[in-house]
Every structure is written in C-alpha cells, then in structure tokens.
Design a protein around this motif. Sequence first.
Motif, mmCIF file in Angstrom:
data_model
loop_
_atom_site.group_PDB
_atom_site.id
_atom_site.type_symbol
_atom_site.label_atom_id
_atom_site.label_comp_id
_atom_site.label_asym_id
_atom_site.label_seq_id
_atom_site.Cartn_x
_atom_site.Cartn_y
_atom_site.Cartn_z
ATOM 1 N N ASN B 15 0.204 -1.628 -10.939
ATOM 2 C CA ASN B 15 -0.054 -1.054 -12.267
ATOM 3 C C ASN B 15 -0.288 0.454 -12.226
ATOM 4 O OD1 ASN B 15 0.250 -3.528 -13.454
ATOM 5 N ND2 ASN B 15 -1.944 -4.031 -13.445
ATOM 6 N N ARG B 201 -7.644 -3.979 -13.558
ATOM 7 C CA ARG B 201 -6.175 -3.960 -13.661
ATOM 8 C C ARG B 201 -5.547 -3.047 -12.602
ATOM 9 N NH1 ARG B 201 -2.989 -6.984 -15.690
ATOM 10 N NH2 ARG B 201 -1.638 -5.486 -16.723
ATOM 11 N N PRO B 226 2.607 -5.408 -12.266
ATOM 12 C CA PRO B 226 3.416 -5.899 -13.377
ATOM 13 C C PRO B 226 3.929 -7.310 -13.049
ATOM 14 C CG PRO B 226 4.138 -3.699 -12.697
ATOM 15 C CD PRO B 226 3.166 -4.171 -11.669
#
Lengths: 403, 403
Positions: B15, B201, B226
């Motif tokens: 990410n 994340r 992703p």
Amino acid sequence: MKSVGIVAEYNPFHNGHLYHLSQSKEVSKSEVAIVVMSGNFLQRGEPAIVSKWARTKMALLAGADIVIELPYTFAVQKAETFALGSVYLLDALKCSSICFGSESGSIDPFLHTMELLKEQEDQYNQKIKSYIKEGVSYPKALSLAFSDLEKNKDSVDLSMPNNILGYHYISAADKLNSSMQFFTIKRNTAEHNDQTIHDDRIASATSIRKLIREEGNLNRMRPYVPESTFAEMNVYYNTYGHLHDWEDYWPYLQYRLITMGEEELNQMYDIEEGLPYRLQKAAQTAENFQSFMELIKTKRYTWTRLQRICTHALTNTSKADIKSAGETPGYIRLLGMSANGREYLNKVKKDLFLPLVSTVSSFPQDLLALDRKAALVYSQVLKEPARSRLLSMEYAQPPIMAD
Amino acid sequence: MKSVGIVAEYNPFHNGHLYHLSQSKEVSKSEVAIVVMSGNFLQRGEPAIVSKWARTKMALLAGADIVIELPYTFAVQKAETFALGSVYLLDALKCSSICFGSESGSIDPFLHTMELLKEQEDQYNQKIKSYIKEGVSYPKALSLAFSDLEKNKDSVDLSMPNNILGYHYISAADKLNSSMQFFTIKRNTAEHNDQTIHDDRIASATSIRKLIREEGNLNRMRPYVPESTFAEMNVYYNTYGHLHDWEDYWPYLQYRLITMGEEELNQMYDIEEGLPYRLQKAAQTAENFQSFMELIKTKRYTWTRLQRICTHALTNTSKADIKSAGETPGYIRLLGMSANGREYLNKVKKDLFLPLVSTVSSFPQDLLALDRKAALVYSQVLKEPARSRLLSMEYAQPPIMAD
C-alpha cells in the motif's frame, strides 16, 4: 611379515570382496592384507554410497589389516592412472605382492599381454590414434587396437574391465621397477558393473546398489554382503540419514555448470574443446542427472569418462590442480588398521619414503587440499548436523582401529 | 505525454508503494508512470521474494504504465551505482521527472545537500577517507563526514536510507546532465527496512516478508497490500510452490565458497583483501545463511554489503564481469506495460539511443549474460518442473501487458 596388496573401492564391501580378500592372503601366503581404496569419489566418476570411513570399517571387519586412501587425484581417473597411483602406494608400503581379480584367474596371459604391447608399442599406439580419429572412445580404441595386434601366446581380453585394471597394475609395477609379485584370482561374479544377480550369495556392487535404490531400504542386500557390511550400512544410514547417489549432487553440478563461464569450464580437468558448450546447454534443460548424462553422451566419450568430468567440475578440480598434484602420490593416508596391521606398520615405518598421514590436522594442508575439497563436497548433500558430523571426521578422525 | 520515473524493488508491492505511485503521477502531473525495478536480486544483496515477472504484474495492476529492469550490474550495488543506473535508464526513456520517497517530503534540502557537497567536496572526501581508516563501514563514513560539514541551509539527514537514495538520484541526474525534474513524497512508513508495523494499512516490505515467513502463509499480509498483490503472490506460490529467501540459496553459496580457491574468490566483485579466508572458513562451519552472516560480520562491512558480496559469489560475478558491463546500462529491458505505456513507447521509440529489449532471444546474448545468469541462479531453488517453467520466461516471455 609378508603382505599382499589389494586395490578396491568396496562400494559397498560384499561377499565377492570377502572371497577375494581371504583368497589373496592364501595364494600369496601373506599375514597382512593392505587395501588401497578410493575415497569418497570413485574411479567411475561417482560418489561412493557411504563415506570412506564406513567402507574402511567394512573392510577391516572382513579381514583387511591396513586401509589407505587412494588420493582423489588418482582415484577419479582412467584405469591407467588409477592403477599407477594404487600400485605406487602399495609398493611404497613395502607390499610383497598384489592380488587382483580377473576373468580367467591365471597370471601368465597378463604378463604375455604386457610383453606383447611392449614389443609392438609403435603399431599399437598408431592404431589407437587412428581409431580415436574415427571418433570412438579411448577405451574402445585401446580394445580395438589390441585385437589388431599379432599374438603368438595367450593374452587377456582387454575389453573386460577387470582385465584392463589387472593389466594396468602389472604394467604400472613394470614402469615403477617394482619387485612386487602378482597374483590373480578368478572372479566369481560375471562382470564388474553387472546389474543382474546370478548367484544366491554373490552379486556385484552395482547390482547391490541397484537393489538398495529400488527397494528404498537395506534389507534386500543382506544375502550378498557379510553381516558386518549390513550392520555398517545401517549405522551409516541411521547416523547420516542418507545414502549417497549422483542424483543428490545433481543440483550442485547443475548450479556449477550454469554459473561457470565457458573459459572457466575449459580449465576443468579432462575437459576437451567443444565439451563446455554441450555441458552447459544440457545443464539448463536437464531435470536430473540421468537425463543430463543422456543429453551429453556421445560415441566419443564413455559414460564413465563423462561422469569423471562431471565429478571434477563438481569439485572444481582444474587441469592445473591435477598437474601440481604430481605424477605419483605424495603421501600415504591411513584410514584404518587391525592390530596385525599396526604391527606391520611399526616394522616398515622407518623405511617409508612417503609421509604416513594418520590425522590430517598435523599435515601440510595444501598437499591434502583436493582430498579435503572432495570431503567437503561429498558431505554437502547431508542435512545439518549430519553434514558437520561427517565433515569433522575428515579433520579429526584418527585411523579406525579394529581388532 | 508527460511521464514520471520511479525507482523501485516492489518486494512485494504494498500500500505504501501504491500511495507513492498515485502521488507521483499527481504531483508531477504525469499521465505515464515508468518504473525501473531491480530484477531477481535486489540492492540489499538478496533474492526477491517472487520473480521480477510477478512483481512487474503487481506494479502494472496497481497503475504503473511501463516497468523496465534495472540490470543486475546496477541493481546489486551500493546506493550510488544503483541510483546512477536507474536515473540513466529513466532519462534514456525520456522521463520528464523522477519522484522518490523521502522522510521530509520536500525537495529543496536535497538540492542544498548536493550543492553543499559539491562546494565542500575535498573536505568531504578527506573526512570519508579518515573515517574509513578508523575502520567504520563506507555508508557510516559518508554519514559521519557529512555531519562534520558546515551547513548554512536546510540539508537532509544522510543517515536515513531513503534520503541517501534520494540524494544519489539527484546527484546522478546532475552528473548525467539530465534535465529531469525532481519531486519527492513524504513516506508514510517509518523506515525503509523497518520490521515493525505502525499502521493498520501500511507496513514496510521488510515487515511484510517477515509476516509471511513467520506465518508460513500469505494471509496476514493482506491488509498491507493491494488485492492485486495478494492475488499475484498466491498465483506465484501456487505455480512455483515457493517464495524465495536467502536460506534457500545457502547450500549453493556454501558449496560455492568451499570449492573455490582463495584466488578465485578474490576475483569476485566487491571482494577485498582478507575477506576470502574469512568467508571460506565460516562457510565450512555455518549451518545456515543467518549464522554464516553473523560469523562474517564486522564493523568494517555493512550487513547489506556482505549480502551483496555473497550474491556476487553465488552468481559467479567477477570484478572483470562488472567492469566489462560498462559504467551505464547498455539496453532497456522491457518487463511490462499498460496500453497507456505502449502508446508512450510508440511515441518515444524512434528517439531512444539505447536498444529496447522486448524478448531476449532476439538480442545479442553476451550483453544480457549477467541478467541471464541471475535468472538461472534465481530459479535453481525451485523443484522441477517449476524451475524450467520460470527459467523459460527469461528467454521467451514477451513484456507483460496489462490494460
């Protein structure tokens, strides 16, 4: 003390070897049997199924008195060089005689063959050259050239592996002006590398290894080997978790061939022009050693010569390495002895012109560099801690004693 | 079409990379993002967790338009050489700009740093030399020397890995007289090789690989990458049965080190006097790569430099190989492109001064020899038929297309 020399690989030691060992002592009327044995890699260019230490123990338990190592430089070689190194070491250890196995069991045809080849040396060499030009392998050329010579006395069939070795032992002794006497005993198995079994107690080492490979265990070898061999094979397998085979070394050979430059590969021992490209191309696509060998095999090179070339590439042994190792062995590496063997050594020790190496740590390391490298590579297929355990023997193991 | 260049390794694409990729296009107002990516072996001297093809696909699926390979000769190198090769290739591909991640996110301190180092070059170099003499590593010497300089403007902290790379990109562009514009984006992870996770994340590639190793499966990486990366990682694992790690290559490195002569090892790239003995001794006893590294580590050599040296020994890359490869890349190896990327390439193609390599089979093989060898070695840890399958991509795979 009278001593008889035996040249062997014991891969593994079997009933045929046992017969030869006891007969050798008997026919030569010797108290002491001295075995010169290939180390971890063998004359046919392959790893021994178990280490030289395990094979030494098998030999001692079956009646050998002294086991010495034929250095890598002489072991992984064509018959002539293998024989020269072996005979030289037995002569250096003051052997009274050498006894080898042959197809016929009589020594005179070997002596006649040597005389014949000496008399007709020029024709013989010319014929060899012309056969090689026709594209056949070196051993095949020797055999064809020999069959072309005129013979007026009994000679041996030089297309049989054991006869070839026997001839080279006698020829080496002649070259070295050795006074060792020669005996030969009729083999009671069909052929050196015969894969089939003809007798319920006797099988060749090749067919015994095949049994082990096929069965995946040691049980079926049992009828063909002394109980001591069976026990030692089990000890090895339980200690190191492995029996050695070319396929285990294949990933390393493959890795080596794909990362070497062509020039580098050309420097490896016994490699000839044109072969590097062939080896490197096959290495990229072959999925295992067997298929690799099939890809590279030609009429020009015997399977065993290609295996020896692969062994030299695997151990990174160059033409320069072999050259600098000299034409005859520079040391006697003692792997094991019986009480009897020790007594013999004590008697001859002071007259030896070669250093007797008992443990390698106290010996000039560069002389032993190639044997050490062979031991390092041989151990590489074992999982830790087995790898380190086997390897430490190379540095620290004193000669194995059996009483 | 305006294009922005990105230097990356995507090991794997996460990410943070996604953020950087989209931001790079935005701040540079570019339609096309060109990624120059290390191949199978990385700047820190380690194998990528998955092949360059899988990582190319991840990048394309996440919005990259063109992915080209940074040749082995420039990828497995210290920051300066790595940056020079990368910037040279982006410049050759007519990039309008380069955008890199940094700790602060502002470009001026990088420009000031470069000016400062140019002005005080002599003192700086002398200080580096004297620190190296004291026995510290090269990067440490750079950092210490830099902190000794007088600064009258904002400059960057050259002890942070990302700042070092950023500085070298700018410096390389200056050396190459490139007119590319520079942008930088503040990184939103703590450090390049941070092993801990600070965000739900965002995690560094290092900490993601650690998660995978610890868990033995891919599930825990999912929040940090992703979905396309997650899917590609699974495809790779299912296709090849393996994720790559130095430990897999250890038996080969060990084999290589124990069979090489000291002189041979001295010829390997980046090896300095005294190191061969240390490496070879440690290789005999170490039981795995981690313990080997701990045995050879000294203050004088950073961990990553030693890993690079190990990679060069593993791939048999010599000083002469790197020298003959030249000071700048000689080709642009296209790994993949989007429809957008293809349009861009069609426009710039006729003005390129370097050959654009789409499939290697139609290209002079000796130029690509080192990359091919790296691909051969990288595949060597896979079991057949996975090994042959991955390897065949090196020869036959056209650039990966993503639309």
